[in-house]
Structure formats: structure tokens, C-alpha cells
Design an enzyme around this catalytic site. Structure first.
Site, PDB file in Angstrom:
ATOM      1  N   ARG A 152     -41.074  41.220  26.909  1.00 13.00           N
ATOM      2  CA  ARG A 152     -42.347  40.610  26.584  1.00 13.00           C
ATOM      3  C   ARG A 152     -43.396  40.959  27.755  1.00 13.00           C
ATOM      4  O   ARG A 152     -43.027  41.202  28.937  1.00 13.00           O
ATOM      5  CB  ARG A 152     -42.187  39.085  26.299  1.00 13.00           C
ATOM      6  CG  ARG A 152     -41.931  38.426  27.373  1.00 13.00           C
ATOM      7  CD  ARG A 152     -42.154  36.851  27.319  1.00 13.00           C
ATOM      8  NE  ARG A 152     -41.731  36.076  28.282  1.00 13.00           N
ATOM      9  CZ  ARG A 152     -42.447  35.848  29.616  1.00 13.00           C
ATOM     10  NH1 ARG A 152     -43.495  36.382  29.955  1.00 13.00           N
ATOM     11  NH2 ARG A 152     -41.787  35.043  30.555  1.00 13.00           N
TER      12      ARG A 152
ATOM     13  N   THR B 129     -41.789  32.413  33.079  1.00 15.52           N
ATOM     14  CA  THR B 129     -42.301  30.924  32.381  1.00 15.52           C
ATOM     15  C   THR B 129     -40.733  30.309  32.218  1.00 15.52           C
ATOM     16  O   THR B 129     -39.730  30.983  32.458  1.00 15.52           O
ATOM     17  CB  THR B 129     -42.745  30.938  31.007  1.00 15.52           C
ATOM     18  OG1 THR B 129     -43.405  29.888  30.665  1.00 15.52           O
ATOM     19  CG2 THR B 129     -42.111  31.704  29.902  1.00 15.52           C
ATOM     20  N   TYR B 130     -40.836  29.187  31.718  1.00 17.10           N
ATOM     21  CA  TYR B 130     -39.539  28.175  31.571  1.00 17.10           C
ATOM     22  C   TYR B 130     -39.371  27.886  30.109  1.00 17.10           C
ATOM     23  O   TYR B 130     -40.339  27.448  29.428  1.00 17.10           O
ATOM     24  CB  TYR B 130     -39.567  27.205  32.612  1.00 17.10           C
ATOM     25  CG  TYR B 130     -38.710  26.204  32.219  1.00 17.10           C
ATOM     26  CD1 TYR B 130     -37.032  26.543  32.474  1.00 17.10           C
ATOM     27  CD2 TYR B 130     -38.897  24.880  31.554  1.00 17.10           C
ATOM     28  CE1 TYR B 130     -36.217  25.378  32.135  1.00 17.10           C
ATOM     29  CE2 TYR B 130     -37.807  23.955  31.192  1.00 17.10           C
ATOM     30  CZ  TYR B 130     -36.441  24.172  31.502  1.00 17.10           C
ATOM     31  OH  TYR B 130     -35.441  23.355  31.262  1.00 17.10           O
TER      32      TYR B 130
ATOM     33  N   ALA C 144     -47.571  28.388  26.369  1.00 14.80           N
ATOM     34  CA  ALA C 144     -47.436  29.749  27.160  1.00 14.80           C
ATOM     35  C   ALA C 144     -47.347  30.815  26.061  1.00 14.80           C
ATOM     36  O   ALA C 144     -46.554  30.700  25.114  1.00 14.80           O
ATOM     37  CB  ALA C 144     -46.260  29.757  27.903  1.00 14.80           C
ATOM     38  N   LEU C 145     -47.919  31.990  26.141  1.00 17.10           N
ATOM     39  CA  LEU C 145     -47.765  33.085  25.267  1.00 17.10           C
ATOM     40  C   LEU C 145     -47.112  34.254  26.150  1.00 17.10           C
ATOM     41  O   LEU C 145     -47.404  34.377  27.060  1.00 17.10           O
ATOM     42  CB  LEU C 145     -49.332  33.700  24.657  1.00 17.10           C
ATOM     43  CG  LEU C 145     -49.807  32.915  23.458  1.00 17.10           C
ATOM     44  CD1 LEU C 145     -49.990  31.482  23.831  1.00 17.10           C
ATOM     45  CD2 LEU C 145     -51.088  33.692  23.085  1.00 17.10           C
TER      46      LEU C 145
ATOM     47  N   CYS D  54     -46.677  31.311  34.657  1.00 21.22           N
ATOM     48  CA  CYS D  54     -47.309  32.764  34.397  1.00 21.22           C
ATOM     49  C   CYS D  54     -48.004  33.231  35.664  1.00 21.22           C
ATOM     50  O   CYS D  54     -48.853  33.884  35.342  1.00 21.22           O
ATOM     51  CB  CYS D  54     -48.109  32.261  33.307  1.00 21.22           C
ATOM     52  SG  CYS D  54     -47.416  31.341  31.747  1.00 21.22           S
TER      53      CYS D  54
END
Length: 223
Positions: free
Chosen positions: A69, A74-75, A156-157, A187
Site C-alpha cells: 500500500r 502504521t499499527y 489512517a489511510l 504515518c
């Protein structure tokens, strides 16, 4: 109106789910209905294609998985709703920028249902809240936009688009152990606070939050 099929997968393995999304995306054709997968994962850090190793400060034994991605580290963990929209952008008639905007819209509307005001920050995809006043409606100042001053990230994205078809997606923090975020620069932003609905005073469960986010995502990507 033809909305994506929403599937609630429950708790599933991260790597296996990514492989399933990739396989679905590679096998689909112009007639394959869009889907939205809702799930949660056991504790895992995930690195985007541009992820830098130095943004993982201390993994504390939590697996770090490289993935395809966009974005940085991130987590994911229990108590977080992870939504994976599998959308044919060409068929829907939109481009990636609009797709990300609609992802964020779904999160913003989910937060609104709980009285929470979410915010976008220029150049930093995801949704943020004011830590001191998550229910206030004032717009972000220029200083808040530049420095994340007083903000916490609540969603988050990270997306992947292959042949105009999407996978990966968005993660909304509901009621989780937030301490693993201290082991990374979320991020890619050093010192960025991360929050969940519980921390800002919203009491809801995973099932309710997942249902609400899934409904809003389906509405955003109906055709």
C-alpha cells in the site's frame, strides 16, 4: 442504486487478508461487484511502499510486515475497525484523489454520528480530531495544519490501486490499546498523537462502529 457488498470478516490474519485482496483484485473483471471488507487484526505494524525503517522506533516484539500500500508505517490491533474497499474506479467514474476524498468522507460522517468533529490536514491523508475539543466545530488554524499542534489522528489511510481497482483502505480507532503507536512515528510523523473514540469520551463497540463505517463507505461508492 448499486452499492458495494459489505462483508464483516471479524478478526483475521493481516498477511492472509492482503493476499486475499490481491487475489480478488487480480481475478475480477468489469462485471465483478465491488465489495467492502470490514475486519480487525491481531497486533501488527505495516510498512507502506515508501516506509522508512527509522520510523519504527521500538517494535516491542510486534511483527513488522512490509506491504504494497501507499504511505508509511502504521499499527493495526484489536479494537480498531479496518475497512478494505475493493472498488473499480473506472466503472465508478472517479480517480484516486476523489477516491481518497470519499474514504475520508465516510470516516467524517461516522464521527459526526457520535458528535465528533473530524478534520483533514493538507498533505497528510487521514482524519484528525482536536484533543482538547473533539466535539467543537471550529476550523483548523494554519498552525494546526502545519504542525499538528493539539491534534490526534483517529483514522489512517493507505491504498493500493491496480488496473484502476482498489484495495487496502482505512483504519478507524474505536477502543484499543494505543500504546503500540508509541513504538513508531505514525504515518512517518514524529510525535504525532494517536487517539481512539474511547479516549475522547465516545462509548461504542466494534460491531456498531464497523456497521456504521461500512454503511457510510457503501453510500460513498454506490453507483
Amino acid at each position: 442504486m448499486n452499492a458495494p457488498l459489505v462483508k464483516r470478516l471479524g478478526r483475521v490474519d493481516y498477511a492472509a487478508t492482503v493476499e486475499a485482496m490481491r487475489a480478488f483484485t487480480e481475478a475480477r473483471d468489469e462485471h465483478t461487484p465491488d465489495e467492502i471488507w470490514l475486519c480487525e487484526h491481531a497486533p501488527v505494524y505495516t510498512q507502506g511502499v515508501a516506509g522508512k525503517a527509522e520510523h519504527v522506533l521500538d517494535a516491542h516484539g510486534i511483527p513488522v510486515v512490509q506491504t504494497n500500500r501507499g504511505g508509511q508505517v502504521t499499527y493495526h490491533g484489536p479494537g480498531q475497525v479496518v475497512a478494505y474497499p475493493l472498488i473499480d474506479l473506472r466503472r465508478l467514474g472517479i480517480f484516486v484523489k476523489e477516491y481518497v476524498f470519499r474514504l475520508e468522507n465516510a470516516v467524517l460522517r461516522t464521527l459526526e454520528r457520535h458528535g465528533v468533529t473530524g478534520h483533514r490536514v493538507r498533505g497528510a491523508p487521514g482524519i484528525y480530531v482536536r484533543l482538547a475539543d473533539p466535539f467543537g466545530h471550529a476550523r483548523l488554524s494554519e498552525d494546526e495544519q502545519r504542525s499538528f499542534a493539539g491534534l490526534g489522528k483517529i483514522a489512517a489511510l493507505g491504498v493500493k490501486v491496480s488496473q484502476h481497482r482498489t484495495y487496502h483502505g482505512v483504519a478507524l480507532n474505536v477502543a484499543m490499546d494505543l500504546s503500540p503507536f508509541d513504538g513508531i512515528n505514525p504515518c512517518g510523523y514524529a510525535g504525532l498523537a494517536t487517539v481512539d473514540l474511547a479516549k475522547i469520551g465516545v462509548s461504542t463497540d466494534w460491531d456498531s462502529a464497523a456497521r456504521m463505517l461500512g454503511d457510510h463507505l457503501a453510500a460513498q461508492f454506490a453507483r
